[in-house]
Design a protein around this motif. Structure first.
Motif, PDB file in Angstrom:
ATOM      1  N   ASP A  75      -3.686  -4.981  13.137  1.00 15.28           N
ATOM      2  CA  ASP A  75      -2.326  -4.715  13.564  1.00 15.28           C
ATOM      3  C   ASP A  75      -2.126  -3.201  13.746  1.00 15.28           C
ATOM      4  O   ASP A  75      -2.953  -2.403  13.337  1.00 15.28           O
ATOM      5  N   ASN A  76      -1.022  -2.828  14.369  1.00 14.49           N
ATOM      6  CA  ASN A  76      -0.689  -1.413  14.470  1.00 14.49           C
ATOM      7  C   ASN A  76      -0.520  -0.831  13.067  1.00 14.49           C
ATOM      8  O   ASN A  76       0.151  -1.413  12.218  1.00 14.49           O
ATOM      9  N   GLN A  99      -8.139   8.033  20.176  1.00 15.76           N
ATOM     10  CA  GLN A  99      -6.980   7.342  20.747  1.00 15.76           C
ATOM     11  C   GLN A  99      -6.032   8.327  21.426  1.00 15.76           C
ATOM     12  O   GLN A  99      -5.469   8.032  22.471  1.00 15.76           O
ATOM     13  N   HIS A 126      -6.808  -3.596  21.591  1.00 16.16           N
ATOM     14  CA  HIS A 126      -5.823  -4.671  21.437  1.00 16.16           C
ATOM     15  C   HIS A 126      -5.941  -5.669  22.574  1.00 16.16           C
ATOM     16  O   HIS A 126      -5.199  -6.651  22.602  1.00 16.16           O
ATOM     17  N   GLY A 172      -0.865   5.173  16.812  1.00 19.27           N
ATOM     18  CA  GLY A 172      -0.532   5.068  18.230  1.00 19.27           C
ATOM     19  C   GLY A 172       0.489   3.979  18.518  1.00 19.27           C
ATOM     20  O   GLY A 172       1.446   4.184  19.266  1.00 19.27           O
ATOM     21  N   ALA A 187      -2.892  -0.475  10.939  1.00 20.62           N
ATOM     22  CA  ALA A 187      -3.789  -1.105   9.968  1.00 20.62           C
ATOM     23  C   ALA A 187      -4.783  -0.099   9.394  1.00 20.62           C
ATOM     24  O   ALA A 187      -5.311  -0.297   8.304  1.00 20.62           O
ATOM     25  N   GLY A 188      -5.065   0.954  10.133  1.00 20.40           N
ATOM     26  CA  GLY A 188      -6.002   1.963   9.644  1.00 20.40           C
ATOM     27  C   GLY A 188      -7.281   2.047  10.464  1.00 20.40           C
ATOM     28  O   GLY A 188      -8.229   2.725  10.056  1.00 20.40           O
ATOM     29  N   LYS A 189      -7.304   1.417  11.625  1.00 24.78           N
ATOM     30  CA  LYS A 189      -8.510   1.417  12.460  1.00 24.78           C
ATOM     31  C   LYS A 189      -8.879   2.825  12.898  1.00 24.78           C
ATOM     32  O   LYS A 189     -10.027   3.263  12.771  1.00 24.78           O
ATOM     33  N   ASN A 225       2.558  11.868  12.402  1.00 24.06           N
ATOM     34  CA  ASN A 225       1.441  11.246  11.697  1.00 24.06           C
ATOM     35  C   ASN A 225       1.373   9.736  11.851  1.00 24.06           C
ATOM     36  O   ASN A 225       0.584   9.080  11.189  1.00 24.06           O
ATOM     37  N   LEU A 226       2.209   9.173  12.700  1.00 25.37           N
ATOM     38  CA  LEU A 226       2.186   7.718  12.842  1.00 25.37           C
ATOM     39  C   LEU A 226       1.020   7.291  13.719  1.00 25.37           C
ATOM     40  O   LEU A 226       0.450   8.073  14.474  1.00 25.37           O
ATOM     41  N   THR A 258      -3.732   4.666   3.314  1.00 26.33           N
ATOM     42  CA  THR A 258      -4.100   4.291   4.669  1.00 26.33           C
ATOM     43  C   THR A 258      -5.379   3.454   4.687  1.00 26.33           C
ATOM     44  O   THR A 258      -5.477   2.478   5.426  1.00 26.33           O
ATOM     45  N   ARG A 269       0.812  -1.209   0.000  1.00 27.58           N
ATOM     46  CA  ARG A 269       0.000   0.000   0.000  1.00 27.58           C
ATOM     47  C   ARG A 269       0.846   1.260   0.000  1.00 27.58           C
ATOM     48  O   ARG A 269       0.328   2.362  -0.017  1.00 27.58           O
TER      49      ARG A 269
HETATM   50  N1  ATP Z   1      -2.365  12.439   9.072  1.00 29.42           N
HETATM   51  C1  ATP Z   1      -1.626  11.436   8.579  1.00 29.42           C
HETATM   52  N2  ATP Z   1      -0.609  11.703   7.725  1.00 29.42           N
HETATM   53  C2  ATP Z   1       0.145  10.716   7.218  1.00 29.42           C
HETATM   54  N3  ATP Z   1      -0.001   9.406   7.513  1.00 29.42           N
HETATM   55  C3  ATP Z   1      -1.000   9.061   8.353  1.00 29.42           C
HETATM   56  C4  ATP Z   1      -1.851  10.048   8.931  1.00 29.42           C
HETATM   57  N4  ATP Z   1      -2.743   9.415   9.725  1.00 29.42           N
HETATM   58  C5  ATP Z   1      -2.459   8.098   9.640  1.00 29.42           C
HETATM   59  N5  ATP Z   1      -1.413   7.884   8.820  1.00 29.42           N
HETATM   60  C6  ATP Z   1      -0.824   6.553   8.496  1.00 29.42           C
HETATM   61  O1  ATP Z   1      -1.874   5.662   8.252  1.00 29.42           O
HETATM   62  C7  ATP Z   1      -1.602   4.392   8.826  1.00 29.42           C
HETATM   63  C8  ATP Z   1      -2.781   3.946   9.673  1.00 29.42           C
HETATM   64  O2  ATP Z   1      -2.858   4.734  10.846  1.00 29.42           O
HETATM   65  P1  ATP Z   1      -3.956   4.503  11.975  1.00 29.42           P
HETATM   66  O3  ATP Z   1      -3.698   5.482  13.042  1.00 29.42           O
HETATM   67  O4  ATP Z   1      -5.303   4.506  11.357  1.00 29.42           O
HETATM   68  O5  ATP Z   1      -3.620   3.026  12.477  1.00 29.42           O
HETATM   69  P2  ATP Z   1      -4.303   2.159  13.610  1.00 29.42           P
HETATM   70  O6  ATP Z   1      -4.898   0.986  12.945  1.00 29.42           O
HETATM   71  O7  ATP Z   1      -5.187   2.995  14.435  1.00 29.42           O
HETATM   72  O8  ATP Z   1      -3.030   1.692  14.453  1.00 29.42           O
HETATM   73  P3  ATP Z   1      -2.804   1.593  16.033  1.00 29.42           P
HETATM   74  O9  ATP Z   1      -3.348   0.285  16.457  1.00 29.42           O
HETATM   75  O10 ATP Z   1      -1.319   1.602  16.171  1.00 29.42           O
HETATM   76  O11 ATP Z   1      -3.468   2.742  16.686  1.00 29.42           O
HETATM   77  C9  ATP Z   1      -0.297   4.510   9.600  1.00 29.42           C
HETATM   78  O12 ATP Z   1       0.729   3.912   8.845  1.00 29.42           O
HETATM   79  C10 ATP Z   1      -0.071   6.000   9.706  1.00 29.42           C
HETATM   80  O13 ATP Z   1       1.308   6.280   9.600  1.00 29.42           O
END
Ligand code: ATP
Ligand code: ATP
Ligand code: MG
Ligand code: MG
Lengths: 343, 264, 286, 343, 264
Positions: E41-42, E89, E206, B151, E44-46, B148-149, E22, A21
């Protein structure tokens, strides 16, 4: 371990590795990532283009060299101010330090001190002023705005007291004036000094630990402290840098004007901060760019120069200047919407 | 027990914030290679106690000994020089700095060019990549800014930073709170691995089942005080839950999960 | 007796010379002189005068920034029985007891005439002129208006090129003057309406290497200007007698205190300094 | 549920409820909690005391009334600026708006417009200027520093253009001058106006949703947005407030001085920001206090007044002012160390 | 199934951030009173997906229907007016505002004095106190600024804010990450209580064992895509773990905790 999963595949349960992706970053991505610098660069080019078309004199070597010579003090101090602002601080005293150094160097030269000594003493004076202000800011945790505002008042007051309001002339024959007026390899000496300062500032900002910590302090000072860095010393150092740069600017100005006056550099602090912010450095700290600052400073200088070349009425000049800046920044923000943060 | 055998001895630590006595005469002992689980209710003072050991908070009173030597930490730099490393609950990341920069913050590798020490960015990015892979976390590029990563991605960076620089005491304040299942396993493996190498670990967590996988001992805090200490063999989840809550408590979320799938 | 002197700023030689002249006169009369520096802020002058009124000083000398904006304070002083003397800038319909100084419009006309004369004799009656002004200064605008009027009346073929704003700050004036010269390569003369503007103009002409083909006119001598006059490319400078103005004002207040009458307008003449008479001023700039 | 706990007590497992770890907040606690306001209050009292001792005239009713009348424009604009700075913004254009309104109201009065109309028109003009700047800041997300710096230049330029560099007189007989000069119940009218504005500002800041959102935006704008608040409108409104306040200040000034000059309010923006920051409002947003701002503004005004009454040499005035402020703030920071955050 | 019976229908949601996709054509359906567990997973985009539903992120493409009506959220205010509430979060608290102020942010009760609507601070503090007590969290004073609270205390404030205002859709993004055992129970009870009242809940967590205590259905995301959906009766922790990780995985921290106390 009991396995009740619906898929029996031993390696991948769903077809994901097939397509990634993440795509390669394109030129556009990199543009957007550096939105604020690209934005001011485009703006700068447009302004230059505009004045090249509207006036004959703009795109001539003497005029361009004039611009860089005129803006050398601004460039030098703005580069240092980029460090200050990136830590989340501010230095309002640079205009006053410039005035103090300009008057003191004229006065000491008049008193017969040799010029190399004068230069060294003035730079040390600048560093000392910065260290004092930095002490209050970094170690006593008084807001930088208050400390340097008090500094602005006190330091210009001292300049006033020294000169008694007179402007002190520098002998035109003194080698000191070389710093402001001479040419070297076809380039004005102030421009060369500015170039050297800018290269050093760029490297220090982007390629050294110090620059890293400056950005880090602006982003999250407590995190940097917890990483074991002496954040107080680092913070103090940025004010030493800005005051020393202001001292260098004061020397160049005195040499160029052939006179040290206590009203030199009035409002200079706003001009410097404007150049830095225009370049994309955030006043909230954590985001700074030396390249942006250079472009910001040059843009301001080019607009001032170009409007005079275009025979703009002096009553309209401030109106037009403000409007150009606002509209251009606005267009760029629309262009790069999403890429640039307002903070 | 002879004090010489302790890696860390904190005694009589107290800390007051305005009206609240956050820590009240708290002690903590830790032997080399030992893994201590520090648990307690929200607001019990766990984070504050561990920040005292990492030098981020200066206590009002109390003494800290490291390897039998009394130390006095006036800043985290002092604690770092005694090889105390900590993963902070708030992660303590610099949002506008990139992933590699955050991992190496304060310890950036350098190379000399014409005698000037410049950052060795290539090495930073290469080594950061290796550390992240070891924690099993997917981050596309170590040049990304951490703001932007997700959590969990952010949390791994904080863990990578603390664990990678040969600590002798490693404090982890809820290191797995935001991590997904595989990443939690990786962190638990990491704790086992470092403690086997002799590193003393303090693990603060609300995932009580994890305690039983890695800890040697558990210490319970309640409203700013020590209330109990248990060797892991002598206790059970139910016991720990009761100690944390301060009364008998039925916590189905912390119970044996045999009844998976059964709705209430 | 305590007299208060409210001035504009202390960064121009001119105002400091007023202060010195006044101080000397006060010392001679055995009076105390307190000075307030408004730092170019009009309302600060008003505030300071009100403060002096509550403190009941024996007289106020005022160098006004905004000649209309100080009127209420002057009226209040009059009501409190405190005489106010305006220096340098006359107050239109003001309640001040006297005005000491130069008629700026008139002196502007004088230098304008001298300029036209110079153009006629030395430049065959044609010239192109650029102006470095200070738009925020009332009296400097008067100097420009008087100058323009005299030039227009002279009938010489003189073209006004641009006016740039030096904001009464040396380095700003310098940059503006340099750009002015680049913009108008055919410019042959320069007029600067005040001291910072003149310093900026002189430095700019030197730095651009135009001492051969640009003649400078202006207000208020400095060392650099004297050197320019000696070299010939600074043609004429209006020199006021600020110390004399300060002195005259204090003397007038002392007279009033003794119950004597004074003239409502005390004119202090200006001198137009050229190569011929520059020697008598040389001593001030050693 | 199997119970393997070592204690069999059914209610409390350890003796904790016996003694609470939270003690009643003492006077000292509340002092420390409001450290920055207490700090500036102490400082203000010390300065007042000092001047009462050093000069005879300071502690007289006419002088004190003078001070409040003189500082009315500063107080009004500083109160509004507190909102701006608390959102994390800044408004550099207030001095220019003041000048524009002062000149325009003099010009329109001269042109024969009735004075109530002039006042309304000027306040609307201020609001409009604020709305335009607020639009660029809140909706187009251009940094406030750049927008209002451009505004500073453009707006003063317009004032200069209108006056042609001269000042425009207001007839002393016009009822308009009442706003600046008259007395009511033994108090100068400008002081009364300032009082009303300050009370409203205090209530709006502390007791309304608007004030809450202003603080919230400074602390975490995204959180406020996620709470469903229209943060953009709120942000725009604070600039409307500050410009309108600057317009009111311009009216008062023109009425008091009987003249509209394009020079009015030079450097006013720095003075206002200094008063706000001195009062304890953080330039980083999220922490603001109207009471602190009032004390900050009054402190600045008292120092200026006291030094004049004390016949301080004008050469020493800036040095002394800066030093007093720095040292006093420093002592206060040492006193309240830990209670005050440097950011 | 008839679309009328759905409270939420998200279809074809995609979102790209610079180089990273994302979200890639993700769907999500939710019935009234249903509790959906969203795992992955971390990274994943949740969080991003749920922010799309709460209006905080505007997707590049895709449609959202609420109660059968197509909506387009251009800001969180729009989502709030459809009674979608979310616990973020990152908590989204205003550090310098007090506890009660954060809970009521955007919905402050007011009382009119002379026709002017002032904040009703007394009511705010009283009601905030009641909410916090219901969540079982100890916070000494609702006048405290949230910046100095402990991690768990902060999280409870965020939960209190979202849960207390009659949502019809409640999204909770790792609401229990920083909570101690009793507080976790309280949150799970809360979820059960609100869903019983007909509120639809999306729970991202999680802590997989919690899913089995409150969820009706589980949806798994992987690298920005939907990969699986399971009714809770048809699945087990092991199954979910494997789906999250994308391959067979032995997670002892997520296993039945029968072997408590046994060290590895
Ligand atoms: N504003 C942003 N700018 C750039 N990248 C972003 C942004 N928001 C999210 N991402 C990217 O999108 C991806 C998904 O992020 P997201 O926060 O939705 O994950 P998650 O499933 O909630 O993970 P976690 O369980 O760690 O909270 C990550 O790789 C993150 O780096
Ligand atoms: N800087 C501070 N100022 C004021 N109070 C503080 C400060 N730091 C902590 N406290 C208070 O001290 C108490 C303990 O906080 P601490 O963060 O140590 O709890 P904790 O045990 O880590 O809780 P959690 O499990 O929720 O993270 C809390 O009530 C908190 O409000
Ligand atoms: Mg904690
Ligand atoms: Mg997430």
């Amino acid at each position: 371990m009991s396995n009740s999963s619906t898929s029996g595949d031993n390696t991948a349960l769903h077809p994901v590795a097939a397509q990634s992706r993440v795509r390669e970053s394109t030129l556009r991505d990199r543009f957007m990532a550096n939105g604020s610098v690209v934005s001011i660069a485009i703006f700068f080019l447009v302004v230059c283009l505009l004045f090249s078309v509207v006036t004959d004199a703009f795109l001539t070597a003497p005029n361009l060299l004039n611009i860089v010579r005129q803006s050398a003090p601004l460039l030098i101090v703005a580069a240092a101010m980029t460090f200050v602002i990136t830590t989340g601080g501010i230095d309002l005293s640079v205009g006053s330090v410039l005035a103090l150094v300009a008057t003191l160097s004229a006065a000491t030269l008049q008193a017969g001190l040799p010029w190399p000594l004068v230069i060294i003493a003035m730079l040390l004076l600048g560093a000392a002023v910065g260290a004092i202000q930095g002490f209050f800011i970094a170690y006593e945790r008084i807001p930088a705005f208050i400390v340097t505002l008090a500094g602005l008042s006190v330091i210009r007051g001292i300049a006033l007291l020294i000169t008694g309001g007179y402007s002190i002339p520098v002998e035109a024959t003194s080698p000191f004036t070389v710093i402001g007026r001479a040419w070297f390899l076809g380039v004005p000496v102030p421009a060369l000094i500015a170039l050297v300062v800018l290269v050093i500032a760029y490297l220090a900002f982007n390629e050294t630990r110090f620059g890293r910590y400056v950005t880090g302090i602006g982003a999250n000072a407590e995190a940097v402290r917890r990483a074991g860095v002496d954040t107080r010393l680092t913070t103090l150092m940025v004010y030493v840098l800005s005051s020393t740069a202001a001292a260098a600017a004061g020397i160049i100005l005195a040499a160029r004007l052939g006179s040290g006056s206590s009203n030199a550099g009035q409002g200079f602090e706003l001009e410097v901060i404007a150049a830095v912010v225009l370049g994309g450095t955030s006043l909230f700290g954590g985001r700074g760019t030396i390249i942006g600052t250079i472009l910001g400073a040059m843009t301001v200088a080019v607009i001032a120069n170009g409007l005079i070349l275009a025979h703009m009425s002096p009553f309209l000049t401030p109106i037009v200047t403000g409007t150009i800046i606002l509209i251009a920044i606005w267009l760029n923000f629309r262009l790069f919407r999403g890429a640039i943060r307002s903070r | 027990m002879d004090s010489e055998t302790y890696r860390v001895r904190m005694t009589g630590i107290s800390k007051r914030y305005n009206t609240i006595q956050t820590l009240d005469n708290v002690s903590l002992n830790l032997k080399p290679g030992e893994v201590l689980g520090l648990v307690g209710d929200n607001g019990a003072g766990k984070s504050t106690l561990s920040k005292v050991l990492s030098g981020a908070v200066i206590p009002d009173s109390g003494t800290i000994e490291i390897d039998g030597k009394v130390v006095s930490f006036s800043s985290p730099a002092d604690a770092r020089s005694e090889h105390v490393e900590m993963v902070y609950q708030d992660l303590s990341l610099c949002d506008t700095v990139d992933v590699a920069g955050n991992i190496f913050l304060g310890r950036e590798p350098r190379r000399r060019v014409l005698g000037v020490p410049f950052l060795d960015k290539k090495r930073m990015h290469d080594e950061a990549r290796i550390m992240l892979d070891r924690l099993g976390i997917v981050i596309a590029d170590t040049r990304l800014k951490v703001e932007n990563l997700s959590g969990g991605q952010r949390q791994s960076i904080a863990i990578g930073r603390a664990a990678s620089f040969e600590p002798s005491v490693l404090i982890m304040d809820e290191p797995t709170a935001a991590l997904a299942v595989a990443e939690v396993e990786a962190v638990l493996d990491l704790i086992r691995a470092v403690s086997a190498r002799g590193v003393s670990v303090i693990l603060i967590t609300h995932r009580l089942q994890d305690l039983f996988l890695v800890c040697d001992r558990i210490q319970v805090m309640y409203e700013g005080r020590n209330v109990a200490e248990r060797r892991i063999e002598e206790t059970s989840i139910e016991d720990v839950v009761n100690l944390i809550v301060g009364r008998k408590f039925q916590a189905r979320s912390a119970r044996r999960s045999e009844d998976n799938g059964a709705r209430p | 007796d305590t007299f208060a002197l409210v001035t504009i700023n202390q960064q121009a030689l001119f105002f400091n010379q007023i202060n010195e002249g006044a101080q000397k006169a006060a010392d001679a009369a055995g009076a105390k002189l307190v000075i307030f520096n408004a730092n170019n802020v009009p309302s600060a002058q008003n505030d300071a005068m009100e403060n002096y009124i509550t403190q009941k000083v024996d007289g106020i000398i005022l160098v006004a920034i905004d000649v209309n904006g100080v009127k209420p304070a002057i009226t209040a002083a009059k009501a409190a029985g405190i005489p106010v003397i305006a220096i340098d800038a006359q107050i239109p319909d003001g309640d001040n007891v006297a005005f000491v100084g130069v008629d700026n419009t008139k002196a502007g006309e004088d230098i304008g005439k001298a300029y036209a004369e110079y153009v006629k004799t030395n430049m065959d009656g044609t010239a192109k002129i650029g102006v470095i002004g200070a738009l925020n200064s009332f009296i400097q605008n008067q100097r420009l208006d008087g100058f323009k009027k005299a030039v227009a009346d002279s009938g010489q073929k003189i073209t006004f090129l641009d006016t740039v704003d030096g904001q009464n700050v040396q380095d700003v004036a310098l940059t503006a003057a340099e750009n002015l010269m680049t913009a108008n390569p055919d410019m042959t003369t320069l007029y600067a309406t005040g001291e910072p503007a003149l310093i900026g103009a002189v430095s700019a002409v030197t730095s651009q290497g135009r001492t051969g083909d640009v003649k400078v006119f202006g207000w208020d001598l400095t060392k650099q200007a004297v050197e320019g006059i000696d070299a010939g490319w600074v043609a004429a400078v209006v020199q006021q007698d600020p110390a004399g103005e300060g002195k005259a004002a204090v003397e007038a207040l002392t007279k009033l205190k003794k119950g004597e009458k004074i003239e409502p307008i005390i004119n202090v003449p200006v001198t137009i300094v050229t190569k011929e008479n520059v020697d008598q001023f040389r001593g001030m700039f050693k």
